[in-house]
Scaffold this motif. Structure first.
Motif, PDB file in Angstrom:
ATOM      1  N   GLU A 150      -4.592   2.464   6.393  1.00 51.69           N
ATOM      2  CA  GLU A 150      -3.735   1.686   5.503  1.00 51.69           C
ATOM      3  C   GLU A 150      -3.817   0.210   5.884  1.00 51.69           C
ATOM      4  O   GLU A 150      -4.255  -0.154   6.978  1.00 51.69           O
ATOM      5  CB  GLU A 150      -2.284   2.180   5.612  1.00 51.69           C
TER       6      GLU A 150
ATOM      7  N   GLN B  69      -9.147   3.077  -3.737  1.00 50.49           N
ATOM      8  CA  GLN B  69      -7.862   2.831  -3.096  1.00 50.49           C
ATOM      9  C   GLN B  69      -7.112   1.777  -3.913  1.00 50.49           C
ATOM     10  O   GLN B  69      -7.727   0.923  -4.554  1.00 50.49           O
ATOM     11  CB  GLN B  69      -8.050   2.339  -1.664  1.00 50.49           C
TER      12      GLN B  69
ATOM     13  N   TYR C  81       0.869  -1.164   0.000  1.00 48.77           N
ATOM     14  CA  TYR C  81       0.000   0.000   0.000  1.00 48.77           C
ATOM     15  C   TYR C  81       0.911   1.220   0.000  1.00 48.77           C
ATOM     16  O   TYR C  81       1.656   1.429   0.937  1.00 48.77           O
ATOM     17  CB  TYR C  81      -0.897   0.000   1.233  1.00 48.77           C
TER      18      TYR C  81
ATOM     19  N   SER D 202      -1.633   6.167   8.820  1.00 54.61           N
ATOM     20  CA  SER D 202      -2.523   6.927   7.949  1.00 54.61           C
ATOM     21  C   SER D 202      -3.156   8.053   8.767  1.00 54.61           C
ATOM     22  O   SER D 202      -3.288   7.943   9.995  1.00 54.61           O
ATOM     23  CB  SER D 202      -3.621   6.024   7.379  1.00 54.61           C
TER      24      SER D 202
END
Length: 302
Positions: free
Chosen positions: A127, A83, A64, A229
């Motif tokens: 995340e 995403q 990610y 995040s």
């Protein structure tokens, strides 16, 4: 298959996993990974036009952004539309894979109470490294929700179908909120380290600003420095301190402003610029909002 895959529709999910023969709802799907035989190659980047909730009990990693993350056994991740994750599959075959996926298109919940509540489920912005790690009891609770959705999808569609499916999805997401709350508590020690890091970073930053650094730190900046995040960091801080990330930034900013106001004769406009504001009026407004006084009123009263 490899490269970049954008899953636009629910039908695309069934094509991806070679399950085209399965009769499915156009806006929501439940996939049992133990029945999937299609292998997704290393390096494949995937995005989707729908909400995704994934639970797995097999070894794989995902990437990610720039992070390689071990998506551990018994963990769950939630992804909002568009995403992007990158697969790094370390299984030699799909044999022994277990877990499930829930996929639902925004159109399924549009016009419902759940649509208005989606912003409250901040874990959709976390995340993958911030996955929810489930106990056996929690796994079963979520599985029961999934089975209810799956059963409803296998029934003949009627006027009650959408309401039942949507309410069960909402129930599942509410359980996820509860379980994330539990995870924040059980990880209190590591959370306290994050809180200490945040305080250290903000103290150093605003000490720098007092000597002329002209950059206003953002929530995103702070989250990147503690390797979380923005959504996860804000929720963690809220759980531990009662204040979110923006609140913490404002506390340090106002304290720095007060120190400069009382220790120098700098004009308010220069103070605003030194703290990173492009427009002094925004600084004046924030200062009065947080203290009840304008910067000049604060200076004259002390």
């Amino acid at each position: 298959m490899s490269g970049f895959i954008h899953i636009q529709t629910i039908s695309d999910i069934f094509k991806l996993f070679r399950l085209e023969d399965v009769v499915h709802h156009p806006l929501v799907a439940v996939i049992d990974f133990s029945k999937v035989t299609e292998h997704i190659s290393d390096g494949t980047k995937i995005s989707a036009g729908h909400y995704t909730v994934l639970f797995k009990d097999f070894n794989t990693s995902v990437k990610y952004g720039r992070k390689i993350v071990d998506f551990q056994d018994g963990s769950l991740i939630c992804m909002a539309p568009n995403q992007v994750i990158e697969m790094d599959d370390d299984t030699e075959s799909t044999e022994g894979m277990a877990g499930w996926g829930l996929f639902f298109h925004p159109d399924l919940i549009r016009g419902t109470a759940l649509n208005d509540r989606m912003k409250d489920y901040s874990f959709f912005s976390y995340e993958t490294s911030e996955a929810l790690h489930l106990s056996e009891k929690e796994k079963q609770i979520l599985l029961d929700c999934m089975l209810k959705i799956q059963t409803e999808l296998q029934e003949n569609i009627d006027v009650h179908s959408q309401a039942i499916i949507v309410s069960t999805i909402e129930l599942l997401l509410n359980y996820c909120s509860r379980f994330y709350g539990r995870q924040f508590i059980t990880r209190k020690s590591s959370n306290n380290n994050v809180v200490a890091q945040v305080e250290k970073i903000l103290t150093a930053h605003f000490t720098g600003n007092a000597t002329g650094e002209k950059k206003l730190i953002t929530v995103k900046d702070l989250a990147e420095q503690v390797h979380l995040s923005p959504g996860y960091l804000s929720d963690l801080l809220k759980k531990e301190t009662g204040k979110n990330t923006q609140d913490h930034i404002h506390i340090h900013l106002i304290e720095a402003a007060k120190n400069i106001l009382l220790s120098t004769n700098m004009p308010v406009g220069e103070i605003a610029y030194s703290l990173g504001f492009d427009y002094p009026q925004y600084f004046n407004k924030l200062f009065k909002q947080k203290t009840g006084k304008t910067p000049l009123e604060f200076r004259s009263m002390n």
